[in-house]
Design an enzyme around this catalytic site. Structure first.
Site, mmCIF file in Angstrom:
data_model
loop_
_atom_site.group_PDB
_atom_site.id
_atom_site.type_symbol
_atom_site.label_atom_id
_atom_site.label_comp_id
_atom_site.label_asym_id
_atom_site.label_seq_id
_atom_site.Cartn_x
_atom_site.Cartn_y
_atom_site.Cartn_z
ATOM 1 N N GLY A 36 57.305 2.727 6.800
ATOM 2 C CA GLY A 36 57.282 1.680 7.813
ATOM 3 C C GLY A 36 57.692 2.184 9.185
ATOM 4 N N ASP B 202 51.673 4.982 1.822
ATOM 5 C CA ASP B 202 52.448 3.856 2.351
ATOM 6 C C ASP B 202 52.000 3.591 3.793
ATOM 7 O OD1 ASP B 202 54.236 1.867 2.814
ATOM 8 O OD2 ASP B 202 56.039 3.074 2.575
ATOM 9 N N TRP B 203 50.835 2.975 3.922
ATOM 10 C CA TRP B 203 50.258 2.612 5.212
ATOM 11 C C TRP B 203 50.677 1.178 5.514
ATOM 12 C CZ3 TRP B 203 44.249 3.014 6.322
ATOM 13 C CH2 TRP B 203 43.983 2.574 7.622
ATOM 14 N N GLU B 204 51.670 1.032 6.401
ATOM 15 C CA GLU B 204 52.200 -0.301 6.725
ATOM 16 C C GLU B 204 51.839 -0.688 8.158
ATOM 17 O OE1 GLU B 204 56.335 -0.902 5.747
ATOM 18 O OE2 GLU B 204 56.232 0.479 4.060
ATOM 19 N N PHE B 205 50.762 -1.410 8.302
ATOM 20 C CA PHE B 205 49.745 -1.877 7.365
ATOM 21 C C PHE B 205 48.408 -1.783 8.091
ATOM 22 C CE2 PHE B 205 53.587 -4.240 6.228
ATOM 23 C CZ PHE B 205 53.687 -3.978 4.875
#
Length: 378
Positions: A104, A143-146
């Protein structure tokens, strides 16, 4: 009220299980995962991880270069990664070790640009496979937020499809087991914030990922200091900010339970009460409470409760724990509420659960209870 909670939770789980189509008995091997943030190494070196409680441990994070889309790994980081995988595999050969990519609050975001073109996607994908094989990882987690727009979601789908193809090709060429491919995703497949209205590509998720780690937490926090909240509420009678809403939305979108892993937090959110006499979930507040930006890890919550002699309570409506003393209020999950969520996940036919994050527990109290709560068919 605390003394009847185990009975309430047990009845709730039994009713839920009976109303579910017995999917749990036919699931692939369970996932009991934990993310390991690199910044906890001084408090929890890899050798101190209790690997008997986990099936998968994810090193967090590696971030790709936002121009080349490869990984700039220094000599010191290379030693850390090699030590991490070697140590965990030696401790428990059954544990799979992945590394998580992103996290994040990354600025600038490398994913949106990378995913727009097939050429840059290939560079990124090849780099991820190279890092995994070089340092002994069993796979990786995105973890591509977002993804912030429908176009970005389309690119996300292309990325997953091409990634899976590359994994299969590499495994066939090298005669090795295929690397695992997972992703950390928003609690719901539909977005109404963090950008324009859009949805995750459910078909691409279902067909290309081994599973998704659904982040079932952070529903409330320092961005809303007007009322206290259960930041990982299993249920919410007033809003859709709940894990049951999110998980059922993923199921409705077409991602099966055996591809869904429920996220569980090992930290709490804090508020400053407006009136110390009003101290339940949803009570008026005037700001954040103890901790860094209103956050306490679970081990800090335990210390806070001990030091201040705070009153510990449970909220049956949201299936959560909270503590209060004076104007200080903390909402979190303890071993009891976590057990209820783990049993709920199993009753709903999910693949398993994961924790954010290792190093935040109090002597493996919550993680140990979760592991023993997942009922294995004989």
């Amino acid at each position: 009220m605390l003394s009847i909670l185990p009975i309430v939770y047990t009845l709730f789980i039994v009713i839920t299980a009976r109303s579910t189509a017995m999917a749990a008995s036919r699931l692939p091997p369970v996932v009991k995962a934990g993310y390991y943030p690199s910044w906890v190494v001084d408090d929890l070196p890899p050798s101190a991880i209790n690997t008997s409680l986990f099936t998968h441990v994810l090193y967090a994070f590696l971030v790709p270069n936002n121009v080349t889309f490869g990984f700039d790994i220094s000599d010191s980081t290379a030693m850390i990664l090699s030590n991490f995988t070697t140590t965990l595999h030696r401790k428990n050969s059954y544990v799979k070790v992945l590394y998580s990519i992103g996290g994040g609050g990354i600025e600038p975001d490398p994913f949106a640009v990378m995913a727009t073109k097939a050429s840059s996607r290939k560079v990124f994908i090849d780099a991820t496979i190279g890092v995994a094989r070089k340092y002994g990882f069993d796979g990786f987690d995105l973890d591509w937020e977002f993804p912030e727009s429908p176009k970005a979601m389309d690119d996300f789908a292309f990325l997953l499809k091409e990634w899976r193809q590359a994994i299969r090709k590499e495994a066939k060429m090298t005669n090795r087991p295929p690397l695992l491919l997972t992703a950390a995703v928003y609690y719901s497949p539909e977005f109404l914030m963090y950008g324009s209205r859009r949805s995750y590509p459910a078909a691409a998720v279902r067909n290309n990922l081994d599973w998704v780690n659904v982040m079932c937490y952070d529903y409330h926090g320092s961005w809303d200091t007007s009322v206290t909240g259960a930041h990982a509420a299993l249920f919410d009678p007033k809003t859709n900010l709940s894990s049951v809403y999110g998980i059922k939305s993923w199921l409705k979108a077409g991602v099966p339970g055996n591809k869904l892993v429920m996220g569980l937090p090992l930290y709490g959110k804090t508020w400053k009460l407006k009136d110390p006499k009003l101290h339940e979930v949803g009570s008026p507040a005037v700001g954040v409470g103890p901790g860094d930006d209103g956050v306490l890890t679970y081990v800090q919550v335990v210390e806070f409760n001990r030091r201040t002699k705070a009153t510990v309570a449970h909220d049956v409506d949201t299936v959560s724990a909270y503590s209060y003393t004076g104007t200080s209020w903390v909402g979190y999950d303890d071993a009891l509420s976590t057990t209820a969520k783990v049993l709920f996940a199993q009753a709903l036919g999910l693949r398993g659960y994961f924790f954010w994050a290792l190093g935040y527990d109090n002597d493996w109290t919550v993680t140990g209870q979760a592991s023993s709560s997942w009922i294995v068919d004989k």
